[in-house]
Write a protein that holds these residues in place. Structure first.
Motif, PDB file in Angstrom:
ATOM      1  N   GLU A 174       0.832  -1.196   0.000  1.00 32.87           N
ATOM      2  CA  GLU A 174       0.000   0.000   0.000  1.00 32.87           C
ATOM      3  C   GLU A 174       0.871   1.251   0.000  1.00 32.87           C
ATOM      4  O   GLU A 174       0.588   2.226  -0.721  1.00 32.87           O
ATOM      5  CB  GLU A 174      -0.909  -0.001   1.230  1.00 32.87           C
ATOM      6  N   MET A 178       0.689   3.966  -3.001  1.00 33.65           N
ATOM      7  CA  MET A 178       0.308   5.344  -2.720  1.00 33.65           C
ATOM      8  C   MET A 178       1.393   6.320  -3.147  1.00 33.65           C
ATOM      9  O   MET A 178       1.114   7.360  -3.775  1.00 33.65           O
ATOM     10  CB  MET A 178      -0.006   5.517  -1.235  1.00 33.65           C
ATOM     11  N   PHE A 213      -7.667   1.934  -1.241  1.00 36.38           N
ATOM     12  CA  PHE A 213      -7.124   2.838  -2.267  1.00 36.38           C
ATOM     13  C   PHE A 213      -8.244   3.549  -3.017  1.00 36.38           C
ATOM     14  O   PHE A 213      -8.036   4.647  -3.541  1.00 36.38           O
ATOM     15  CB  PHE A 213      -6.242   2.057  -3.246  1.00 36.38           C
ATOM     16  N   PHE A 216      -8.602   6.777  -1.477  1.00 41.29           N
ATOM     17  CA  PHE A 216      -7.417   7.628  -1.609  1.00 41.29           C
ATOM     18  C   PHE A 216      -7.401   8.382  -2.937  1.00 41.29           C
ATOM     19  O   PHE A 216      -6.833   9.478  -3.025  1.00 41.29           O
ATOM     20  CB  PHE A 216      -6.153   6.780  -1.471  1.00 41.29           C
ATOM     21  N   THR A 217      -8.021   7.833  -3.966  1.00 44.71           N
ATOM     22  CA  THR A 217      -7.911   8.410  -5.307  1.00 44.71           C
ATOM     23  C   THR A 217      -8.419   9.857  -5.399  1.00 44.71           C
ATOM     24  O   THR A 217      -7.806  10.655  -6.116  1.00 44.71           O
ATOM     25  CB  THR A 217      -8.628   7.528  -6.351  1.00 44.71           C
ATOM     26  N   ALA A 219      -7.987  12.187  -3.386  1.00 44.09           N
ATOM     27  CA  ALA A 219      -6.931  13.056  -2.871  1.00 44.09           C
ATOM     28  C   ALA A 219      -5.839  13.311  -3.903  1.00 44.09           C
ATOM     29  O   ALA A 219      -4.965  14.172  -3.686  1.00 44.09           O
ATOM     30  CB  ALA A 219      -6.323  12.450  -1.603  1.00 44.09           C
ATOM     31  N   HIS A 321      -3.596  18.384  -1.314  1.00 44.53           N
ATOM     32  CA  HIS A 321      -3.644  16.919  -1.228  1.00 44.53           C
ATOM     33  C   HIS A 321      -3.694  16.468   0.226  1.00 44.53           C
ATOM     34  O   HIS A 321      -4.494  15.589   0.591  1.00 44.53           O
ATOM     35  CB  HIS A 321      -2.424  16.322  -1.922  1.00 44.53           C
ATOM     36  N   ALA A 325      -6.715  14.423   1.859  1.00 44.31           N
ATOM     37  CA  ALA A 325      -6.464  13.089   2.413  1.00 44.31           C
ATOM     38  C   ALA A 325      -6.911  13.025   3.869  1.00 44.31           C
ATOM     39  O   ALA A 325      -7.503  12.028   4.311  1.00 44.31           O
ATOM     40  CB  ALA A 325      -4.984  12.740   2.287  1.00 44.31           C
ATOM     41  N   ASN A 329      -9.585  10.471   5.268  1.00 44.19           N
ATOM     42  CA  ASN A 329      -9.051   9.396   6.103  1.00 44.19           C
ATOM     43  C   ASN A 329      -9.556   9.458   7.542  1.00 44.19           C
ATOM     44  O   ASN A 329      -9.882   8.421   8.144  1.00 44.19           O
ATOM     45  CB  ASN A 329      -7.523   9.460   6.092  1.00 44.19           C
ATOM     46  N   ASN A 344      -3.968   2.632   9.838  1.00 44.63           N
ATOM     47  CA  ASN A 344      -5.117   2.987   9.020  1.00 44.63           C
ATOM     48  C   ASN A 344      -5.218   4.484   8.741  1.00 44.63           C
ATOM     49  O   ASN A 344      -6.195   4.932   8.126  1.00 44.63           O
ATOM     50  CB  ASN A 344      -6.404   2.485   9.681  1.00 44.63           C
ATOM     51  N   SER A 346      -2.961   5.635   6.816  1.00 45.35           N
ATOM     52  CA  SER A 346      -1.939   5.517   5.776  1.00 45.35           C
ATOM     53  C   SER A 346      -2.097   6.527   4.646  1.00 45.35           C
ATOM     54  O   SER A 346      -1.130   6.819   3.943  1.00 45.35           O
ATOM     55  CB  SER A 346      -1.944   4.102   5.198  1.00 45.35           C
ATOM     56  N   MET A 347      -3.304   7.073   4.434  1.00 42.92           N
ATOM     57  CA  MET A 347      -3.470   8.074   3.379  1.00 42.92           C
ATOM     58  C   MET A 347      -2.658   9.333   3.655  1.00 42.92           C
ATOM     59  O   MET A 347      -2.436  10.142   2.749  1.00 42.92           O
ATOM     60  CB  MET A 347      -4.946   8.438   3.225  1.00 42.92           C
TER      61      MET A 347
END
Length: 379
Positions: A174, A178, A213, A216-217, A219, A321, A325, A329, A344, A346-347
């Motif tokens: 991941e 990312m 993910f 996440f996209t 962001a 960004h 995020a 998140n 968790n 992680s973003m």
């Protein structure tokens, strides 16, 4: 001779050696803490590669599929011979075996030992590759070469601290996906169609690795907007969401009969956990030493200082960004993640690393700008 050692290729060799050592230390810190969840009935490595793990863990099939595919390409006789050697009982007390001093390790199960080792070393190489990608992201963010080299190493060394309530091999993939997505998005433009296609392909693999993910996209939009018009950047994000959604839907259909559930609602547990002051002062063993947990007062103070120091230097696209995020998140973290499970968040890894690189750049510049300290000054 000096020309050889001053050659850029030799400097890359030294950098590679340093990053190999960093990656090895981090993977060992992770493995000593969690192994590959050996023997866990819901998410052990044997259940993951066989596709019998509980939902949602079974959805994270990218690495198990790689391990199964590599083993499937080998002749059965070769697989049997390699597995027999890897599963030798004497490896239990050997420094060359993953099962050392752990008799319940799935690395000693002949049916899984080769895939166990494949997953382990694929995880190591994913982290190693991520370090080089992270360095490039730091340079794109404006950090100098020294800080851009150090920040990925520091970020990677922090990962075992973030694995407070669980640690999984797919966490390292991941990170790679990312960081790769951020790097591709930063350089995407109408003149780089291959980069855009690569970003779409990466999104598919990233969603195959971990369904988060998908969230996440969005962001990536501020990063895509750096070189793309608003409509094209939004269309690209929509395409990324579509690819991730298709992959996730396929995985949900494939493993619909597995035990477990898609998500666990944990808001009230989280609120109770964070309201208890004692939970902000916990310790646990990381890298074999009893230290403060990844979630706590110490980490909060450290990250706050890094953010304050680096924020002013962070490019506007990366600031947007980071804020996007965080806005995605944090609610997901409070609603669905186990209390204190820092992995968790992680973003926020790309933003944290860039802030760290820019802070290091600033702090090192201050040191070099100071007048030299001499004995005369001391007297």
């Amino acid at each position: 001779m000096r020309r050889f050692f001053d050659n850029p290729a030799y400097r890359w060799f030294l950098l590679s050696c340093a990053y190999v050592v960093i990656a090895a230390a981090v993977i060992h810190g992770f493995y000593a803490k969690w192994r590959l969840n050996d023997g866990h009935p819901a998410l052990g490595l044997s259940q993951m590669v066989e596709g019998t793990a509980y939902r949602p863990y079974v959805y994270r099939q990218f690495v198990p599929a790689l391990a199964n595919g590599i083993q499937g390409m080998l002749p059965q006789a070769a697989v049997a011979r390699i597995s027999e050697r890897l599963a030798e009982p004497r490896r239990l007390n050997s420094r060359s075996g993953l099962a050392m001093r752990y008799p319940e390790s799935e690395a000693l199960m002949p049916d899984f030992t080769l895939r166990y080792h494949l997953v382990y070393y694929l995880t190591f190489f994913a982290l190693l590759a991520a370090l080089f990608v992270m360095r490039r992201v730091c340079l794109e963010a404006g950090a100098d070469a020294a800080a851009a080299t150090m920040a990925p190493a520091v970020t990677a060394l922090l990962l075992p601290f973030f694995l407070t309530e669980g640690g999984y091999f797919y966490d390292f993939f991941e990170l790679l996906f990312m960081m790769g997505a951020v790097l591709l998005a930063l350089g995407a433009s109408r003149g780089t169609p291959l980069r855009l296609l690569a970003l779409l392909a990466l999104a598919g693999m990233a969603a195959w690795n971990k369904e988060a993910f998908f969230f996440f996209t969005p962001a990536l939009y501020p990063l895509l907007r750096r070189n793309l018009p608003r409509a094209q950047a939004a269309a690209m994000v929509a395409a990324l969401l579509f690819v991730c959604g298709c992959v996730y839907l396929a995985l949900r259909m494939r493993y619909a009969g597995n035990p477990g559930s898609t998500v666990d609602y944990q808001l009230w547990d989280n609120l109770r956990f964070y309201a208890d002051p004692g939970n902000w002062l916990r310790t646990e063993s990381t890298y074999g030493v009893l230290l403060p947990r990844g979630f706590g007062v110490i980490s909060l103070l450290a990250f706050a200082g890094i953010a304050v120091s680096g924020w002013a230097s962070l490019p506007q696209a990366m600031r947007r960004h980071a804020l996007m995020a965080l806005s995605i998140n944090l609610p997901l973290f409070l609603l669905f993640c186990s209390p204190g499970e820092m992995r968790n968040l992680s973003m926020l890894y790309p933003a944290l690393m860039c802030l760290m690189a820019l802070s290091l750049t600033r702090w090192m510049k201050r040191e070099t700008d100071r007048p030299p300290h001499t004995m005369a000054h001391a007297r």
